[in-house]
Design an enzyme around this catalytic site. Structure first.
Site, PDB file in Angstrom:
ATOM      1  N   GLY A  25       0.819  -1.194  -0.086  1.00 25.15           N
ATOM      2  CA  GLY A  25       0.035   0.029   0.006  1.00 25.15           C
ATOM      3  C   GLY A  25       0.760   1.328   0.035  1.00 25.15           C
ATOM      4  O   GLY A  25       0.599   2.198   0.711  1.00 25.15           O
ATOM      5  N   SER A  27       1.767   3.494  -2.408  1.00 25.89           N
ATOM      6  CA  SER A  27       1.253   4.665  -3.314  1.00 25.89           C
ATOM      7  C   SER A  27       0.759   6.000  -2.698  1.00 25.89           C
ATOM      8  O   SER A  27       0.491   6.826  -3.401  1.00 25.89           O
ATOM      9  CB  SER A  27       0.478   4.142  -4.423  1.00 25.89           C
ATOM     10  OG  SER A  27      -0.974   3.714  -4.040  1.00 25.89           O
ATOM     11  N   ARG A  28       0.172   5.798  -1.256  1.00 24.89           N
ATOM     12  CA  ARG A  28      -0.587   6.947  -0.652  1.00 24.89           C
ATOM     13  C   ARG A  28      -0.480   7.003   0.623  1.00 24.89           C
ATOM     14  O   ARG A  28      -0.037   5.895   1.044  1.00 24.89           O
ATOM     15  CB  ARG A  28      -1.962   6.972  -1.457  1.00 24.89           C
ATOM     16  CG  ARG A  28      -2.698   5.675  -0.918  1.00 24.89           C
ATOM     17  CD  ARG A  28      -4.163   5.829  -1.367  1.00 24.89           C
ATOM     18  NE  ARG A  28      -4.379   5.756  -2.754  1.00 24.89           N
ATOM     19  CZ  ARG A  28      -5.674   6.361  -3.283  1.00 24.89           C
ATOM     20  NH1 ARG A  28      -6.382   6.562  -2.538  1.00 24.89           N
ATOM     21  NH2 ARG A  28      -5.625   6.084  -4.536  1.00 24.89           N
ATOM     22  N   ASP A  76      -2.713  -7.417  -5.073  1.00 23.94           N
ATOM     23  CA  ASP A  76      -3.598  -7.543  -3.972  1.00 23.94           C
ATOM     24  C   ASP A  76      -2.940  -8.129  -2.781  1.00 23.94           C
ATOM     25  O   ASP A  76      -3.013  -9.375  -2.945  1.00 23.94           O
ATOM     26  CB  ASP A  76      -5.019  -7.887  -4.387  1.00 23.94           C
ATOM     27  CG  ASP A  76      -6.214  -7.712  -3.203  1.00 23.94           C
ATOM     28  OD1 ASP A  76      -5.805  -7.847  -1.981  1.00 23.94           O
ATOM     29  OD2 ASP A  76      -7.172  -7.977  -3.771  1.00 23.94           O
ATOM     30  N   VAL A  77      -2.882  -7.610  -1.718  1.00 31.15           N
ATOM     31  CA  VAL A  77      -2.001  -8.513  -0.445  1.00 31.15           C
ATOM     32  C   VAL A  77      -3.140  -9.628  -0.004  1.00 31.15           C
ATOM     33  O   VAL A  77      -2.459 -10.475   0.604  1.00 31.15           O
ATOM     34  CB  VAL A  77      -1.642  -7.446   0.621  1.00 31.15           C
ATOM     35  CG1 VAL A  77      -0.832  -6.543   0.226  1.00 31.15           C
ATOM     36  CG2 VAL A  77      -2.939  -6.762   1.240  1.00 31.15           C
ATOM     37  N   ASN A 105       1.929  -2.508   5.456  1.00 33.02           N
ATOM     38  CA  ASN A 105       0.917  -1.171   5.588  1.00 33.02           C
ATOM     39  C   ASN A 105      -0.472  -1.262   5.139  1.00 33.02           C
ATOM     40  O   ASN A 105      -1.351  -0.547   5.571  1.00 33.02           O
ATOM     41  CB  ASN A 105       1.666   0.083   5.082  1.00 33.02           C
ATOM     42  CG  ASN A 105       0.942   1.158   4.899  1.00 33.02           C
ATOM     43  OD1 ASN A 105       0.602   1.955   5.933  1.00 33.02           O
ATOM     44  ND2 ASN A 105       0.471   1.686   3.716  1.00 33.02           N
ATOM     45  N   TYR A 170     -13.189  -3.540  11.377  1.00 33.20           N
ATOM     46  CA  TYR A 170     -11.660  -2.999  11.514  1.00 33.20           C
ATOM     47  C   TYR A 170     -10.959  -3.344  12.732  1.00 33.20           C
ATOM     48  O   TYR A 170     -10.044  -3.594  12.732  1.00 33.20           O
ATOM     49  CB  TYR A 170     -11.646  -1.399  11.170  1.00 33.20           C
ATOM     50  CG  TYR A 170     -10.420  -0.940  11.083  1.00 33.20           C
ATOM     51  CD1 TYR A 170      -9.720  -1.027   9.819  1.00 33.20           C
ATOM     52  CD2 TYR A 170     -10.095   0.329  11.995  1.00 33.20           C
ATOM     53  CE1 TYR A 170      -8.392  -0.371  10.030  1.00 33.20           C
ATOM     54  CE2 TYR A 170      -9.122   0.811  11.903  1.00 33.20           C
ATOM     55  CZ  TYR A 170      -8.181   0.619  11.047  1.00 33.20           C
ATOM     56  OH  TYR A 170      -6.914   1.239  10.803  1.00 33.20           O
ATOM     57  N   ALA A 172     -11.431  -5.393  14.978  1.00 33.64           N
ATOM     58  CA  ALA A 172     -11.026  -6.919  15.057  1.00 33.64           C
ATOM     59  C   ALA A 172      -9.930  -7.241  14.229  1.00 33.64           C
ATOM     60  O   ALA A 172      -8.996  -7.932  14.606  1.00 33.64           O
ATOM     61  CB  ALA A 172     -12.301  -7.708  14.551  1.00 33.64           C
ATOM     62  N   LYS A 174      -7.352  -5.257  13.158  1.00 34.42           N
ATOM     63  CA  LYS A 174      -6.307  -4.904  13.710  1.00 34.42           C
ATOM     64  C   LYS A 174      -5.762  -5.314  14.987  1.00 34.42           C
ATOM     65  O   LYS A 174      -4.513  -5.380  15.367  1.00 34.42           O
ATOM     66  CB  LYS A 174      -6.458  -3.336  14.025  1.00 34.42           C
ATOM     67  CG  LYS A 174      -6.506  -2.359  12.760  1.00 34.42           C
ATOM     68  CD  LYS A 174      -5.241  -2.790  11.650  1.00 34.42           C
ATOM     69  CE  LYS A 174      -5.169  -1.948  10.782  1.00 34.42           C
ATOM     70  NZ  LYS A 174      -3.773  -2.155   9.707  1.00 34.42           N
TER      71      LYS A 174
END
Length: 263
Positions: A25, A27-28, A76-77, A105, A170, A172, A174
């Protein structure tokens, strides 16, 4: 004199000279900030991205303008095949040097309550935020073992500790990364690979401006540092975790959140 430029000014030693990094991730947002921070410290960087190749190419150009080598690698990871393709490109890029730094990331953070979230949405968030770091770490491990030193940095969130309504999947995902970091640090210690987790507050990015604009004031009010966190606020911590300065630190969670979560 050694360490001085022609004008007599001392040249600051870089901390990642000759090392290599893969930023998922990249690129931004936080990923882009990490890519540039690593490059400024002498690191060559592979910029992973899922979509929008032009953004990744722009980050590559920025890295190259700093005098470092860079490569954009699409994938896509959450996809095992695409991760394997990305890591194959990384292997060709780094060669015999191996991979020193893996920054897991890439992540997504949509909003939904337990009543609203669908099983497909749950699986997608877990897929990117948990399956992704697992797949990337497993695929990159031979390259990390070949490098000295090796560093893995996972990105967590204060949400898992704060328990914010509407962030159930989200939170859960993390929270799972804390356990992943702890166990992985034990498993990889014998290979000289340190594994740590970096936890920010809500960081101002395109996504948070679009999806969380109504929460900005609430988040900032809950911090001791009364401003919206920027991607650049994490660069010092990222370089620390990637460098020899963190040699004696592994399996830990480093919170850089402006004092939002006090442990």
């Amino acid at each position: 004199m050694e360490g001085e430029t022609a004008g007599g000014h001392h040249k600051r030693p870089v901390k990642l000279e000759g090392r290599t990094a893969l930023v998922t991730g990249g690129s931004r947002g936080i990923g882009r900030a990490a890519c540039l921070a690593f490059a400024r410290e002498g690191c060559d960087v592979v910029v992973n991205f899922a979509r929008e190749a032009d953004r990744a190419d722009a980050v590559v150009a920025e890295i190259e303008s700093l005098g470092r080598r860079a490569l954009a690698a699409q994938g896509d990871v959450a996809s095992e095949d695409e991760v394997d393709s990305v890591v194959a490109a990384v292997a060709e890029f780094v060669g015999d040097r191996g991979l020193n730094i893996l920054f897991n990331n890439a992540g997504i953070y949509p909003r939904a309550t337990i009543e609203d979230v669908s099983v497909d949405e749950w699986d997608r968030v877990i897929g990117v935020n948990v399956r992704g770091p697992f797949l990337c770490t497993r695929a990159a491990l031979p390259l990390l073992k070949a490098a000295t030193p090796g560093r893995i940095i996972n990105i967590g969130s204060v949400i898992s500790a704060l328990g914010i309504p509407g962030a159930i999947y989200y939170s859960a995902s993390k929270g799972a990364l804390f356990g992943f970091t702890h166990s992985l640090s034990r498993e990889l210690a014998a290979f000289g690979i340190n594994v740590n987790c970096l936890v920010p507050s809500m960081v101002e990015t395109e996504t948070t401006r679009r999806d969380y604009a109504d929460l900005t004031d609430v988040v900032v009010a809950g911090q001791s540092v009364s401003r919206y966190q920027q991607p650049g606020d994490l660069q010092g911590a990222l370089v620390f975790l990637a460098s020899d300065d963190s040699e004696f630190m592994t399996g830990q969670t480093l919170v850089v959140d402006g004092g939002r979560l006090l442990l």
